[in-house]
Design a protein around this motif. Sequence first.
Motif, mmCIF file in Angstrom:
data_model
loop_
_atom_site.group_PDB
_atom_site.id
_atom_site.type_symbol
_atom_site.label_atom_id
_atom_site.label_comp_id
_atom_site.label_asym_id
_atom_site.label_seq_id
_atom_site.Cartn_x
_atom_site.Cartn_y
_atom_site.Cartn_z
ATOM 1 N N ALA A 108 -10.017 23.452 12.556
ATOM 2 C CA ALA A 108 -10.349 23.763 11.163
ATOM 3 C C ALA A 108 -11.853 23.973 10.973
ATOM 4 N N TYR A 109 -12.664 23.267 11.755
ATOM 5 C CA TYR A 109 -14.120 23.407 11.661
ATOM 6 C C TYR A 109 -14.658 24.506 12.571
ATOM 7 N N GLY A 110 -13.790 25.223 13.254
ATOM 8 C CA GLY A 110 -14.234 26.302 14.133
ATOM 9 C C GLY A 110 -14.824 25.817 15.439
ATOM 10 N N ILE A 111 -14.443 24.630 15.854
ATOM 11 C CA ILE A 111 -14.932 24.029 17.093
ATOM 12 C C ILE A 111 -13.804 24.047 18.118
ATOM 13 N N HIS A 112 -14.113 24.467 19.341
ATOM 14 C CA HIS A 112 -13.092 24.611 20.374
ATOM 15 C C HIS A 112 -12.683 23.247 20.927
ATOM 16 N N PRO A 113 -11.430 22.845 20.771
ATOM 17 C CA PRO A 113 -11.010 21.546 21.293
ATOM 18 C C PRO A 113 -10.640 21.609 22.766
ATOM 19 N N VAL A 114 -11.150 20.666 23.532
ATOM 20 C CA VAL A 114 -10.739 20.456 24.927
ATOM 21 C C VAL A 114 -10.195 19.034 24.976
ATOM 22 N N ILE A 115 -8.885 18.909 25.048
ATOM 23 C CA ILE A 115 -8.215 17.631 24.814
ATOM 24 C C ILE A 115 -7.709 17.047 26.127
ATOM 25 N N GLY A 116 -8.280 15.911 26.491
ATOM 26 C CA GLY A 116 -7.809 15.187 27.658
ATOM 27 C C GLY A 116 -6.950 13.993 27.290
ATOM 28 N N THR A 117 -6.942 13.622 26.016
ATOM 29 C CA THR A 117 -6.099 12.526 25.554
ATOM 30 C C THR A 117 -4.645 12.938 25.637
ATOM 31 N N THR A 118 -3.805 12.103 26.242
ATOM 32 C CA THR A 118 -2.382 12.409 26.333
ATOM 33 C C THR A 118 -1.625 11.679 25.227
ATOM 34 N N GLY A 119 -0.344 12.006 25.089
ATOM 35 C CA GLY A 119 0.484 11.370 24.074
ATOM 36 C C GLY A 119 0.948 12.310 22.984
#
Length: 283
Positions: A108-119
């Motif tokens: 939403a803020y235009g920031i690229h997410p790189v997600i290592g959190t699982t679940g």
Amino acid sequence: MTTNLMKSIPVIVAGALGRMGAEVIKAVHASKSCHLVGAIETAKEKEGNDVGLELGLEALELPLTTDFEGCLCAISQSSSSSGTGSSPVLVDFTHPSVVYEHTRAAIAYGIHPVIGTTGLSSEEINDLIEFSEKASIGGAIIPNFSVGMVLLQQAAAAAARFYDHVELTELHHNMKADAPSGTCIKTAEFLEELGKDFNHPQIEENESLVGSRGGLRESGLRIHSVRLPGLVAHQEVLFGAEGETYTLRHDTIDRSAYMPGVLLVIRKVESLGGVVYGLERIL
């Protein structure tokens, strides 16, 4: 701002003082392709402390913050107003209870997410992919940043063509919040892409201790989770057939093994048209 800094990718790390977050901070600090602009942590007693000093590095003149959205908002506005350089990236290693909201907020803020959190559930992943594609924000949900694990998963998928009986075991440290691991679920999904059922019962089984045979997926695959101090991250895929077994195993000895994959995704995520799921989609 120097020319080198303008070309460098600004990175925010959520979970900055955690085991993985700390490794990411160190890797970004040492990298020539990105630089740290935000460090988010939930420990209120650490608010305002220099993240570098907290991790035993030199002073980075970057204070820790507990304000997740405030940090994203400030960096998003700063990036938009400058109009130069690369778009900011959020690297998230936090907790399954907040990772969906974190990812959606980053998009939403235009920031690229790189997600290592699982679940994340399959429904949540699909929702985030759809949301990111509508926003035209590239991102990545990566259950495991190890190239070796990707190779194991591909080898397991190839072997599953020839074996009808297979069980998966994942072993992690006892501070991991979710079970089974997202990495092991991803491995199971690789096998299930064949469209076949596994482990057709030969007899009527009876568990005297509920769960002793592991978690059962619709495909018939069983997943066993082990949680012990001293472990980091390990996975074993055990195939069985008449007169033989075939074992694939990957062991992570140190979390630094994930950092080349993390930096690779940070460099490539801006070029993506939306969120992708799995490191194999980027390699």
